[in-house]
Design a protein around this motif. Structure first.
Motif, PDB file in Angstrom:
ATOM      1  N   LEU A 172      -7.409   5.933  10.370  1.00 55.98           N
ATOM      2  CA  LEU A 172      -7.082   5.050  11.495  1.00 55.98           C
ATOM      3  C   LEU A 172      -6.360   5.828  12.597  1.00 55.98           C
ATOM      4  O   LEU A 172      -6.593   5.609  13.784  1.00 55.98           O
ATOM      5  N   ARG A 173      -5.509   6.766  12.162  1.00 56.17           N
ATOM      6  CA  ARG A 173      -4.777   7.567  13.141  1.00 56.17           C
ATOM      7  C   ARG A 173      -5.747   8.411  13.963  1.00 56.17           C
ATOM      8  O   ARG A 173      -5.646   8.479  15.186  1.00 56.17           O
ATOM      9  N   GLU A 174      -6.705   9.004  13.257  1.00 53.69           N
ATOM     10  CA  GLU A 174      -7.739   9.796  13.931  1.00 53.69           C
ATOM     11  C   GLU A 174      -8.452   8.947  14.986  1.00 53.69           C
ATOM     12  O   GLU A 174      -8.638   9.349  16.127  1.00 53.69           O
ATOM     13  N   LYS A 175      -8.819   7.743  14.564  1.00 49.54           N
ATOM     14  CA  LYS A 175      -9.558   6.842  15.451  1.00 49.54           C
ATOM     15  C   LYS A 175      -8.724   6.483  16.675  1.00 49.54           C
ATOM     16  O   LYS A 175      -9.203   6.515  17.805  1.00 49.54           O
ATOM     17  N   LEU A 176      -7.436   6.184  16.432  1.00 52.72           N
ATOM     18  CA  LEU A 176      -6.566   5.775  17.534  1.00 52.72           C
ATOM     19  C   LEU A 176      -6.371   6.926  18.523  1.00 52.72           C
ATOM     20  O   LEU A 176      -6.455   6.734  19.743  1.00 52.72           O
ATOM     21  N   GLU A 177      -6.168   8.123  17.977  1.00 56.50           N
ATOM     22  CA  GLU A 177      -5.947   9.286  18.852  1.00 56.50           C
ATOM     23  C   GLU A 177      -7.185   9.583  19.677  1.00 56.50           C
ATOM     24  O   GLU A 177      -7.110   9.891  20.865  1.00 56.50           O
ATOM     25  N   GLN A 178      -8.325   9.434  19.022  1.00 59.13           N
ATOM     26  CA  GLN A 178      -9.605   9.657  19.702  1.00 59.13           C
ATOM     27  C   GLN A 178      -9.765   8.670  20.877  1.00 59.13           C
ATOM     28  O   GLN A 178     -10.156   9.067  21.973  1.00 59.13           O
ATOM     29  N   LEU A 179      -9.436   7.402  20.625  1.00 59.62           N
ATOM     30  CA  LEU A 179      -9.558   6.389  21.682  1.00 59.62           C
ATOM     31  C   LEU A 179      -8.566   6.650  22.821  1.00 59.62           C
ATOM     32  O   LEU A 179      -8.868   6.441  23.986  1.00 59.62           O
ATOM     33  N   MET A 180      -7.370   7.157  22.458  1.00 56.88           N
ATOM     34  CA  MET A 180      -6.373   7.469  23.487  1.00 56.88           C
ATOM     35  C   MET A 180      -6.855   8.619  24.356  1.00 56.88           C
ATOM     36  O   MET A 180      -6.738   8.589  25.572  1.00 56.88           O
ATOM     37  N   GLN A 181      -7.429   9.646  23.690  1.00 56.86           N
ATOM     38  CA  GLN A 181      -7.913  10.792  24.452  1.00 56.86           C
ATOM     39  C   GLN A 181      -9.039  10.396  25.388  1.00 56.86           C
ATOM     40  O   GLN A 181      -9.154  10.910  26.493  1.00 56.86           O
ATOM     41  N   ALA A 182      -9.856   9.464  24.921  1.00 54.77           N
ATOM     42  CA  ALA A 182     -10.965   9.010  25.769  1.00 54.77           C
ATOM     43  C   ALA A 182     -10.465   8.126  26.904  1.00 54.77           C
ATOM     44  O   ALA A 182     -11.233   7.712  27.765  1.00 54.77           O
ATOM     45  N   GLY A 183      -9.166   7.833  26.894  1.00 60.32           N
ATOM     46  CA  GLY A 183      -8.588   7.044  27.984  1.00 60.32           C
ATOM     47  C   GLY A 183      -8.917   5.565  27.905  1.00 60.32           C
ATOM     48  O   GLY A 183      -8.779   4.847  28.880  1.00 60.32           O
ATOM     49  N   LYS A 184      -9.355   5.123  26.734  1.00 56.46           N
ATOM     50  CA  LYS A 184      -9.728   3.711  26.634  1.00 56.46           C
ATOM     51  C   LYS A 184      -8.541   2.819  26.305  1.00 56.46           C
ATOM     52  O   LYS A 184      -8.543   1.644  26.634  1.00 56.46           O
ATOM     53  N   ILE A 185      -7.573   3.384  25.590  1.00 59.48           N
ATOM     54  CA  ILE A 185      -6.421   2.570  25.209  1.00 59.48           C
ATOM     55  C   ILE A 185      -5.130   3.266  25.605  1.00 59.48           C
ATOM     56  O   ILE A 185      -5.094   4.479  25.792  1.00 59.48           O
ATOM     57  N   ASP A 186      -4.090   2.477  25.700  1.00 64.94           N
ATOM     58  CA  ASP A 186      -2.784   2.957  26.129  1.00 64.94           C
ATOM     59  C   ASP A 186      -2.113   3.807  25.040  1.00 64.94           C
ATOM     60  O   ASP A 186      -2.392   3.657  23.857  1.00 64.94           O
ATOM     61  N   GLU A 187      -1.194   4.680  25.475  1.00 62.67           N
ATOM     62  CA  GLU A 187      -0.464   5.524  24.528  1.00 62.67           C
ATOM     63  C   GLU A 187       0.453   4.709  23.614  1.00 62.67           C
ATOM     64  O   GLU A 187       0.902   5.184  22.584  1.00 62.67           O
ATOM     65  N   ARG A 188       0.757   3.492  24.036  1.00 65.03           N
ATOM     66  CA  ARG A 188       1.660   2.663  23.219  1.00 65.03           C
ATOM     67  C   ARG A 188       0.938   1.933  22.098  1.00 65.03           C
ATOM     68  O   ARG A 188       1.522   1.110  21.405  1.00 65.03           O
ATOM     69  N   SER A 189      -0.337   2.211  21.914  1.00 68.74           N
ATOM     70  CA  SER A 189      -1.103   1.555  20.850  1.00 68.74           C
ATOM     71  C   SER A 189      -0.585   1.960  19.475  1.00 68.74           C
ATOM     72  O   SER A 189      -0.065   3.055  19.298  1.00 68.74           O
ATOM     73  N   ARG A 190      -0.723   1.053  18.524  1.00 72.34           N
ATOM     74  CA  ARG A 190      -0.150   1.302  17.194  1.00 72.34           C
ATOM     75  C   ARG A 190      -1.055   0.803  16.078  1.00 72.34           C
ATOM     76  O   ARG A 190      -1.930  -0.032  16.298  1.00 72.34           O
ATOM     77  N   ILE A 191      -0.761   1.286  14.863  1.00 73.92           N
ATOM     78  CA  ILE A 191      -1.401   0.769  13.656  1.00 73.92           C
ATOM     79  C   ILE A 191      -0.318   0.031  12.881  1.00 73.92           C
ATOM     80  O   ILE A 191       0.719   0.617  12.560  1.00 73.92           O
ATOM     81  N   MET A 192      -0.531  -1.238  12.645  1.00 70.19           N
ATOM     82  CA  MET A 192       0.509  -2.043  12.014  1.00 70.19           C
ATOM     83  C   MET A 192       0.097  -2.466  10.605  1.00 70.19           C
ATOM     84  O   MET A 192      -0.862  -3.225  10.429  1.00 70.19           O
ATOM     85  N   PHE A 193       0.808  -1.942   9.600  1.00 73.42           N
ATOM     86  CA  PHE A 193       0.527  -2.337   8.225  1.00 73.42           C
ATOM     87  C   PHE A 193       1.428  -3.503   7.846  1.00 73.42           C
ATOM     88  O   PHE A 193       2.637  -3.463   8.094  1.00 73.42           O
ATOM     89  N   VAL A 194       0.831  -4.532   7.257  1.00 76.17           N
ATOM     90  CA  VAL A 194       1.627  -5.674   6.804  1.00 76.17           C
ATOM     91  C   VAL A 194       1.671  -5.637   5.283  1.00 76.17           C
ATOM     92  O   VAL A 194       0.635  -5.750   4.627  1.00 76.17           O
ATOM     93  N   ASN A 195       2.848  -5.446   4.731  1.00 80.69           N
ATOM     94  CA  ASN A 195       2.968  -5.417   3.280  1.00 80.69           C
ATOM     95  C   ASN A 195       3.147  -6.837   2.756  1.00 80.69           C
ATOM     96  O   ASN A 195       4.125  -7.504   3.048  1.00 80.69           O
ATOM     97  N   ASP A 196       2.149  -7.266   1.984  1.00 82.07           N
ATOM     98  CA  ASP A 196       2.148  -8.649   1.501  1.00 82.07           C
ATOM     99  C   ASP A 196       2.776  -8.729   0.108  1.00 82.07           C
ATOM    100  O   ASP A 196       2.128  -9.074  -0.867  1.00 82.07           O
TER     101      ASP A 196
END
Ligand code: UDP
Ligand code: MG
Length: 321
Positions: free
Chosen positions: A26-50
């Motif tokens: 997921l981190r790879e994917k997020l960084e890739q999208l940031m580099q492509a300029g599609k998403i903001d640098e403040r984007s995050r991956i949020m894990f919810v522990n149930d």
């Protein structure tokens, strides 16, 4: 790029086996999208522990300490997939412009994220991830799951065919979702009620790469029943229909009985008994159905669902005067 903060919300229940790999991808994917300029640098991956019983939360804490891209929400106890997902969505809502929900086991192809974000950038509010095939599911799972969607639709619960909880929602769609106050939560039935522009993205569903399914047959059946009974009161209406049917049959039976009786083709006492059995059966079912109608209305009322969600208001006057 101002308004393109993406949060990926991932509910996790006893997922220590898959988390390291999931977080890496997921981190790879997020960084890739940031580099492509599609998403903001403040984007995050949020894990919810149930309320996991294994080291899931410790792993999430470690991830958060190592890398700013990861954040976490820890529930007080196990509340089930749907509730954990809602907790994540509602926490992410005020921080993100778009939120994608997916499972921790990477069964949903994360490459569909790009297409989802593209659709969001085109102005779509809800993008449903739809399975193009179920090749990797067992015959049994496929059969039960597809039968489930058909039954749901037949029973009045509008839902997107072959769509699970892999979807993108814009902030305003989440604000709409927030207005649904129901406790019996069946998200994939509620989300279509929100409205706005929607679209779908197809993806291939893979196999769980580690660990076991947290949805055994028993939970799946309970989930199906939950979906049907929490979305529609059609099962109650079926009783009314059945009552009408039996009542209609009773009238035919009465005529038939009278004919038989008049032609002396019956044992004495049979006609009156047979008539009352049909008639009373029909009336009881009808009465039950009518009571059911009211129970259904009460049920729907006490959910307190929003009756409308406003998209825009055109007005020159100022608010609050
Ligand atoms: N899950 C959860 N709470 C639960 C059960 C499951 O948060 O009580 C999560 C789980 O960690 C996973 C997702 O829900 O991210 C879907 O579960 P799973 O993959 O086991 O279901 P399946 O794909 O077999 O239907
Ligand atoms: Mg799974």
């Amino acid at each position: 790029m101002e308004n393109n903060v993406l949060y990926i919300v991932v509910p996790c229940y006893n997922e220590e086996e898959v988390l390291p790999e999931t977080s890496r991808r997921l981190r790879e994917k997020l960084e890739q999208l940031m580099q492509a300029g599609k998403i903001d640098e403040r984007s995050r991956i949020m894990f919810v522990n149930d309320g996991s019983k294994d080291r899931t939360w410790e792993l999430i804490e470690e991830l958060h300490a190592q890398c700013r891209l990861f954040c976490g929400v820890n529930l007080s106890r196990n509340r089930g997939h749907q509730n954990a997902l809602l907790a994540g969505l509602m926490t992410a809502k005020s921080r993100a412009d778009m939120v994608i929900s997916m499972d921790a086991d990477l069964q949903d192809d994360i490459n569909a994220v790009d297409a989802m974000v593209d659709k969001y950038l085109e102005g779509v509010d809800i993008v449903y991830g739809v399975r193009s095939s179920r090749k990797t599911d067992t015959f049994f799972k496929r059969f039960t799951a597809e039968g489930f969607y058909r039954l749901m639709n037949a029973l009045g619960a509008e839902s997107v065919f072959n769509h699970a909880d892999y979807r993108l929602m814009s902030r305003r769609a989440l604000e709409g979702l927030e207005q649904f106050k129901e406790v019996n939560l069946f998200l994939r039935g509620i989300v279509p009620m929100i409205g706005y522009r929607t679209d779908t993205v197809e993806y291939e569903r893979g196999e769980r790469f580690a660990g076991e399914s947290k949805y055994p047959l028993k939970k799946m059946l309970a989930f199906a029943l939950e979906g049907i009974t929490s979305l529609s009161v059609k099962p109650l209406r079926l009783i009314t229909g059945l009552g009408f049917l039996v009542f209609a049959v009773s009238i035919v039976m009465i005529i038939y009985n009278i004919v038989r009786w008049a032609t002396h083709a019956t044992v004495s006492g049979w006609a009156s008994l047979s008539c009352s059995v049909w008639m009373i059966g029909g009336l009881i079912l009808l009465g039950l159905g009518i009571v059911g109608e009211y129970v259904g209305k009460i049920y729907m009322e006490c959910k307190g669902r929003p009756r409308f969600i406003i998209r825009d208001v055109l007005d020159d006057g100022e608010e609050g005067r």
